[in-house]
Design a protein around this motif. Structure first.
Motif, PDB file in Angstrom:
ATOM      1  N   SER A  43      66.824 -17.462 101.811  1.00  0.00           N
ATOM      2  CA  SER A  43      67.248 -17.709 100.431  1.00  0.00           C
ATOM      3  C   SER A  43      66.304 -17.062  99.419  1.00  0.00           C
ATOM      4  CB  SER A  43      67.321 -19.214 100.154  1.00  0.00           C
ATOM      5  OG  SER A  43      68.309 -19.821 100.947  1.00  0.00           O
ATOM      6  N   ARG A  44      65.089 -16.715  99.843  1.00  0.00           N
ATOM      7  CA  ARG A  44      64.145 -16.010  98.964  1.00  0.00           C
ATOM      8  C   ARG A  44      64.635 -14.567  98.886  1.00  0.00           C
ATOM      9  NH1 ARG A  44      58.860 -17.216  97.394  1.00  0.00           N
ATOM     10  NH2 ARG A  44      58.884 -19.031  98.763  1.00  0.00           N
ATOM     11  N   ILE A  97      64.245 -20.753  88.112  1.00  0.00           N
ATOM     12  CA  ILE A  97      63.828 -19.398  87.711  1.00  0.00           C
ATOM     13  C   ILE A  97      62.780 -19.495  86.609  1.00  0.00           C
ATOM     14  CG2 ILE A  97      64.577 -17.232  86.645  1.00  0.00           C
ATOM     15  CD1 ILE A  97      67.351 -17.737  87.958  1.00  0.00           C
ATOM     16  N   GLU A 147      68.318 -23.436  92.439  1.00  0.00           N
ATOM     17  CA  GLU A 147      67.622 -22.147  92.402  1.00  0.00           C
ATOM     18  C   GLU A 147      67.650 -21.545  91.004  1.00  0.00           C
ATOM     19  OE1 GLU A 147      68.547 -20.811  97.030  1.00  0.00           O
ATOM     20  OE2 GLU A 147      69.849 -20.076  95.430  1.00  0.00           O
ATOM     21  N   VAL A 148      68.796 -21.645  90.334  1.00  0.00           N
ATOM     22  CA  VAL A 148      68.904 -21.118  88.965  1.00  0.00           C
ATOM     23  C   VAL A 148      67.971 -21.890  88.028  1.00  0.00           C
ATOM     24  CG1 VAL A 148      70.447 -20.882  86.972  1.00  0.00           C
ATOM     25  CG2 VAL A 148      71.219 -20.178  89.241  1.00  0.00           C
ATOM     26  N   ILE A 168      64.669 -15.036  93.403  1.00  0.00           N
ATOM     27  CA  ILE A 168      64.876 -16.447  93.732  1.00  0.00           C
ATOM     28  C   ILE A 168      63.712 -16.854  94.632  1.00  0.00           C
ATOM     29  CG2 ILE A 168      66.402 -18.135  94.819  1.00  0.00           C
ATOM     30  CD1 ILE A 168      67.533 -16.847  92.226  1.00  0.00           C
ATOM     31  N   PRO A 204      62.840 -21.772  98.161  1.00  0.00           N
ATOM     32  CA  PRO A 204      64.244 -22.182  98.132  1.00  0.00           C
ATOM     33  C   PRO A 204      64.629 -22.892  99.426  1.00  0.00           C
ATOM     34  CG  PRO A 204      64.062 -19.814  98.443  1.00  0.00           C
ATOM     35  CD  PRO A 204      62.668 -20.341  98.307  1.00  0.00           C
ATOM     36  N   THR A 212      63.267 -23.861  94.077  1.00  0.00           N
ATOM     37  CA  THR A 212      64.410 -24.708  93.742  1.00  0.00           C
ATOM     38  C   THR A 212      63.897 -25.954  93.029  1.00  0.00           C
ATOM     39  OG1 THR A 212      66.470 -25.665  94.586  1.00  0.00           O
ATOM     40  CG2 THR A 212      64.485 -26.034  95.914  1.00  0.00           C
ATOM     41  N   ASP A 243      59.803 -14.508  87.414  1.00  0.00           N
ATOM     42  CA  ASP A 243      60.818 -14.133  88.402  1.00  0.00           C
ATOM     43  C   ASP A 243      61.835 -13.134  87.851  1.00  0.00           C
ATOM     44  OD1 ASP A 243      59.715 -15.986  90.245  1.00  0.00           O
ATOM     45  OD2 ASP A 243      60.867 -17.616  89.316  1.00  0.00           O
ATOM     46  N   ALA A 265      73.411 -17.846  93.053  1.00  0.00           N
ATOM     47  CA  ALA A 265      72.339 -18.787  93.384  1.00  0.00           C
ATOM     48  C   ALA A 265      72.821 -20.231  93.261  1.00  0.00           C
ATOM     49  CB  ALA A 265      71.136 -18.558  92.477  1.00  0.00           C
ATOM     50  N   THR A 281      74.571 -14.313  90.081  1.00  0.00           N
ATOM     51  CA  THR A 281      73.594 -14.258  91.168  1.00  0.00           C
ATOM     52  C   THR A 281      74.071 -14.932  92.450  1.00  0.00           C
ATOM     53  OG1 THR A 281      72.540 -16.342  90.518  1.00  0.00           O
ATOM     54  CG2 THR A 281      71.636 -14.290  89.568  1.00  0.00           C
TER      55      THR A 281
END
Length: 185
Positions: free
Chosen positions: A67-68, A30, A26-27, A44, A62, A47, A34, A22, A20
């Motif tokens: 970043s979304r 999840i 962010e990961v 995403i 995020p 965070t 999502d 990410a 990803t």
């Protein structure tokens, strides 16, 4: 290393980071809601944050508005996500994909520490979660260009991607040898 025995999440976290681009936070943010396995993709939307003297929690946005994003998952990341979803013993849509045994958020520092430990056991130095993000950016740039790499990373400006994420290819195009041979050979 003290604490509970590893539960196998680290490998899946790495696969999702590589699939990803990410950020680690962010990961770790999840949630089940999502994830769309029919596509397969992951959205995403947040965070993980660990403010001083406060519990680690999920922030509902995020790093930046850009970043979304929704990211289509490659096969290896899809497999990692499916495996984790089976291991979760809840159908709560707000349940985190990666969490402690109690269902609380993992801290980014603990995941970094686990990664350092595993890499040290393998005799590998210098691997960080951010390195995975840079590797993904470089790979996408080399295959499809900086615009796509920037979009995948959630950057507002490709200049950020170029300056901080893409490793410069130091190999000169080999056609120069033929051109020089014709000119001077």
């Amino acid at each position: 290393m003290s604490g509970p025995k590893p539960d196998g999440q680290l490998g899946a976290i790495v696969e999702v980071m590589l699939g990803t681009s990410a950020r680690i936070g962010e990961v770790l943010a999840i949630r089940r809601r999502d994830i769309d396995l029919s596509v397969p993709s992951v959205r995403i939307t947040g965070t993980i944050i660990s403010p001083k003297r406060e519990p680690t929690s999920r922030q509902d946005h995020p790093k930046t508005a850009r970043s979304r994003r929704t990211i289509r998952l490659p096969g290896f990341a899809t497999t990692a996500v499916q495996r984790r979803m089976k291991e979760l013993n809840t159908i709560d849509p707000d349940a985190l994909l990666f969490c402690s045994r109690e269902g609380t958020p993992l801290t980014t520092n603990n995941v970094r520490r686990q990664l350092r430990h595993v890499m040290a056991l393998a005799g590998i130095e210098g691997v960080t979660p951010h390195k995975f993000r840079r590797t993904v950016a470089t790979t996408i740039n080399e295959s499809a260009g900086v615009e796509l790499a920037s979009q995948l990373l959630g950057h507002t400006d490709p200049a950020i991607t170029i300056k901080h994420y893409i490793r410069r290819n130091e190999t000169v195009d080999p056609t120069t040898a033929g051109l020089l041979e014709r000119a001077f050979g």
